[in-house]
Design an enzyme around this catalytic site. Structure first.
Site, PDB file in Angstrom:
ATOM      1  CG  ASP A 108       1.520  -0.312  -8.966  1.00  0.00           C
ATOM      2  OD1 ASP A 108       2.282   0.367  -8.253  1.00  0.00           O
ATOM      3  OD2 ASP A 108       1.902  -1.311  -9.587  1.00  0.00           O
ATOM      4  CG  HIS A 148       5.726  -0.141  -7.999  1.00  0.00           C
ATOM      5  ND1 HIS A 148       4.534  -0.821  -8.072  1.00  0.00           N
ATOM      6  CD2 HIS A 148       6.696  -1.091  -7.881  1.00  0.00           C
ATOM      7  CE1 HIS A 148       4.786  -2.123  -7.984  1.00  0.00           C
ATOM      8  NE2 HIS A 148       6.079  -2.315  -7.874  1.00  0.00           N
ATOM      9  CB  SER A 157       7.089  -5.074  -9.418  1.00  0.00           C
ATOM     10  OG  SER A 157       6.535  -5.044  -8.147  1.00  0.00           O
TER      11      SER A 157
END
Ligand SMILES: *[C@@H]1O[C@H](CO)[C@@H](O)[C@H](O)[C@H]1NC(C)=O
Ligand SMILES: *[C@@H]1O[C@H](CO)[C@@H](O)[C@H](O)[C@H]1NC(C)=O
Ligand SMILES: *[C@@H]1O[C@H](CO)[C@@H](O)[C@H](O)[C@H]1NC(C)=O
Ligand SMILES: *[C@@H]1O[C@H](CO)[C@@H](O)[C@H](O)[C@H]1NC(C)=O
Ligand SMILES: *[C@@H]1O[C@H](CO)[C@@H](O)[C@H](O)[C@H]1NC(C)=O
Ligand SMILES: *[C@@H]1O[C@H](CO)[C@@H](O)[C@H](O)[C@H]1NC(C)=O
Length: 753
Positions: free
Chosen positions: A154, A212, A536
């Site tokens: 990520d 994220h 996600s």
């Protein structure tokens, strides 16, 4: 050069950017004409691939790779080789000109080379919603993921965040061989046991995009943090699904840019490091498995016993939009949870419309203000979406502004546009495809995201009166929404474009309005959390579930873990009705795969449909791939004309996706392994498929011991020709244990051709 590189869509839809499809877009050539190429080679005889990353072998490989490069060095003195791979593929990533890449083609061992593609990146309530209650500080499960390592590929991680505190965590298991080397800083502890960056040419100061990655890592295995909330909403104890699992972060993205060369390097490292589960909330789009870096890396991972969980993509509700659809990957769609963060629109005609927003400042008085719809000004399409620089032409000052989702503008940015031009508030409306899915985002101004039907009501009201007004008031956090889970509009749908004979997506899990760790505070609170949405978010939930199963059953293969998750999924919502889609109609298997994950049951499924990595070879040959392509995937010599290839639906998968012509009859076999009670008898329960006769042989299976295997055949015969408008029939095949403990359910879809 940077701006030319792909706009990445975090598969986070609260930052809504309808995904700009990036898989075909190469990275831009620099002034020198150099681009990063991925070069695939064929493993030479006598140079065996190290399985444990032995250094001498790796040095051999690297020096062999060097022989493919031009003799000239780069004028900048940079190394040409960016990454040299040893596990995931035979090959390397290097900076080359197109001429230099072509010059390699004649060398022995060369397979293919192409410019690397960019990748798209595609909680307080979710553990309870998933049936994981905390009782006296422990899950109502055999474990909380103890001893399991989840590798997350990520954007990096906000390592000082309390979600990554190691209070109560044991040291890493002895098999761990990973490293902790973010910018030379020692940031690891017993929770975050590994942290590596695969970025090249970056300065540490740029290396700050932890949003994220912090969110996904926190969802999978974050430590408990009490009083987690955003603007006071969704308040509770934030915790990952496997709160006792260890985390290793493999950073491959800088801001919004992630590339294949780094992805392969990260997977290469994760395999050597000894992770048990890999979580990838990222996609390189849909391409044949031999030409898709995630599929290639994931295959090598499952060969090492590593479970791979990936996002299904955010391109729903379009048909066949699912990505990461290789059968050795768990492909995860997204659905709602039973929580709502209410922001209510009260129109001047007294009609009340409930929407959502996480931005709920305490000190706001809600008064009636004029509403304006920029779409009605006739400027251009950009006005409909409150796109950049268009509201300057609209008189939005002091008004409530209507903005439609999409148009490649993130929802938060729409609000920023409204605010920047003096607007007082925003009503965010869905388009038809968005249906009933609404997002509770952390907006920068008072806002409410309302569904499509409500949007029509607002528009109808606007045309019915001279001076339309509205107010927005905040209703706080509500639990118990009865139609949850519901498939989110953005969740990518089947059938699988690359292998329609395998049902994809596999499963749905929580991915709408999920609260988890964030890289920075959005509400000036001490601990940074944010509510975001996307596949996600659902992928790491399933990574966490896989970690729980792995911890309970350390000897289970990735396929056995997947089978446990799929055959125990449920398809009924809290209302007792079929799980619906964003359109409030019953979801099909192409929307939800096997159904919604049910972790407590998945821990103990009774039977599993197991697969050995070698079982994929006849399947890959059956897909029509040539020997070279199959070799790229399985990393050994394969001669498809010597392998009895199989149709896709013959793979020992826990679901069935088949196609039948009129009068067709097809028979497939499956093998189940007993992982329930040693002495047990399972009976087949016929659940009828419209237009298809299903015959299962035998109808009863007796087991005497654990790990015993038994095979059965399923004969599908199409009858009748009157399917009405339906060209698809779906149902379930169930093995029920006579002891009453287990129902092993396989979703079936038959497409009539
Ligand atoms: C969150 O919940 C905790 C525990 O119930 C409570 O002490 C705290 O005040 C709450 N915080 C907010 C912002 O509501
Ligand atoms: C819409 O109009 C604005 C203002 O003239 C302009 O800046 C923008 O580029 C236009 N957008 C499109 C998609 O035409
Ligand atoms: C956070 O604090 C800064 C500085 O005091 C302020 O400008 C900003 O508006 C605050 N943000 C929120 C969301 O309260
Ligand atoms: C969704 O469908 C259910 C069942 O058909 C119905 O009861 C409910 O009112 C619908 N909800 C909306 C928002 O239309
Ligand atoms: C694969 O096997 C077939 C049949 O034995 C043989 O004719 C062919 O040469 C083999 N191909 C390779 C590349 O070894
Ligand atoms: C299973 O049943 C058989 C026959 O009833 C019995 O002999 C055997 O001991 C049982 N095995 C187990 C593990 O209970």
């Amino acid at each position: 050069m940077k701006s030319f590189l792909l706009i990445i869509s975090l598969a986070v839809t609260s930052t809504f950017l309808s995904i700009s499809f990036s898989q075909e877009a190469p990275s831009a050539p620099g002034k020198t004409g150099l681009q990063t190429y991925i070069v695939f080679l064929d493993k030479p005889e006598g140079l065996t691939l190290p399985t444990e990353g032995s250094n001498s072998n790796h040095a051999d490989l690297r020096s062999w790779y060097t022989t493919f490069l031009p003799e000239t060095t780069l004028t900048t003195n940079e190394e040409r080789i960016v990454h040299s791979y040893r596990n995931v593929v035979t090959g390397f990533a290097a900076k080359l000109t197109p001429q230099e890449a072509r010059a390699m083609e004649d060398k022995a061992g060369f397979v293919s080379a192409r410019v690397q593609r960019s990748l798209s990146l595609l909680t307080t309530r979710t553990p309870e919603f998933l049936g994981l209650q905390q009782s006296l500080g422990a899950w109502n499960l055999p474990n909380s993921g103890e001893g399991v390592i989840i590798g997350v590929i990520d954007t990096g991680i906000n390592h000082g965040h309390p979600s990554f505190s190691d209070e109560g965590m044991p040291p890493p298991p002895s098999k761990w061989r990973g490293r902790c080397e973010f910018n030379g800083k020692r940031i690891c502890n017993n929770k975050l046991i590994g942290a590596r960056s695969f970025l090249t040419n970056t300065t540490p100061s740029e290396d700050v995009d932890f949003y994220h990655g912090s969110h996904t890592a926190g969802e999978a295995a974050g430590s408990p943090v009490q009083g987690a909330n955003v603007f006071g909403q969704a308040n509770g104890t934030a915790m990952g699904i496997a709160p006792k699992a260890h985390l290793a972060m493999y950073k491959i993205c800088l801001k919004d840019e992630c590339f294949e060369s780094g992805l392969l390097a990260a997977m290469d490292a994760a395999i050597e490091d000894g992770v048990d589960v890999l979580s990838l909330s990222i996609t390189d789009g849909s391409s044949p498995f031999y030409d898709n870096t995630i599929s290639l890396g994931a295959f090598r991972a499952i060969q090492s016993g590593i479970f791979v969980s990936c996002s299904a993509g955010n391109e729903g509700p379009s048909k066949s939009s699912v990505v990461n659809d290789a059968p050795w990957i768990l492909t995860v769609g997204a659905s709602t949870i039973d929580r709502e963060i209410r922001a209510t629109v009260l129109l001047g005609n007294n009609v009340e419309l409930h929407g959502q927003s996480a931005y709920q400042p305490k000190d706001l008085n809600s008064r009636q203000l004029p509403i304006i719809d920029p779409a009605a000004t006739g400027i251009n399409a950009s006005a409909t979406f409150c796109g950049p620089r268009v509201l300057i032409l609209v008189d939005v000052k002091g008004k409530i502004v209507l903005c439609q989702i999409g148009g490649e503008v993130r929802t938060i940015e729409k609000g920023q546009e409204v605010k920047d031009h003096g607007g007082a508030a925003m009503i965010l409306i869905n388009d038809l495809a968005g249906g009933y899915t609404t997002l509770a985002s952390a907006h920068v101004l008072p806002a409410s995201h309302i569904n499509y039907q409500h949007g029509l009501a607002v528009k109808g009201y606007l045309t019915s009166t001279q001076l339309p007004t509205a107010s927005i008031s905040f209703g706080g956090t509500l639990i118990g929404k009865s139609n949850a889970p519901q498939v989110a509009f953005f969740s990518s749908r089947g059938p699988s474009p690359q292998s329609p004979g395998i049902l994809k997506p596999d499963i749905i899990g929580p991915g709408v309005n999920i609260l988890a760790a964030w890289g920075a505070s959005v509400d000036n609170a001490t601990n940074s959390f944010n509510v975001v949405s996307g596949t996600s978010m659902s992928c790491p939930h399933l990574s966490g579930v896989a970690a729980l199963i792995k911890s309970a059953h350390p000897d289970w293969s990735p396929a056995a873990i997947k089978s446990a998750i799929l055959t125990t999924a449920y398809t009924i919502n809290r209302d007792g009705s079929s799980i619906s889609t964003e359109q409030n109609v019953s979801a099909t298997v192409f929307d939800l795969g096997s159904g919604h994950v049910n972790p407590p049951t998945a821990m103990n499924p009774g039977l599993v449909y197991d697969l050995h990595p070698d079982d994929f070879v006849p399947y890959l040959c059956g897909l029509g791939y040539d020997d070279k392509a199959v070799r790229l995937i399985v990393q050994r010599k394969v001669n498809c004309s010597m392998v009895p290839s199989i149709p896709e639906a013959q793979l020992n998968y826990p679901t069935f996706s088949i196609s039948l012509h009129f009068g067709d009859q097809k028979t497939y076999t499956r093998t189940v392994t007993n992982v329930g009670l040693p002495n047990s008898t399972y009976t087949y329960k016929a659940l009828s498929l419209e237009g298809v006769d299903v015959k299962v042989m035998p109808k009863e299976i007796k087991f005497r011991e654990l790990k015993e295997k038994a095979s059965f055949s399923v004969k599908f015969t199409r009858f009748g020709n009157a399917m009405g408008s339906s060209s698809v029939s779906e149902g379930h095949l169930v093995w029920s244990s006579n002891e009453g403990e287990y129902n092993v359910v396989s979703a079936i879809v038959v497409v009539f051709v």
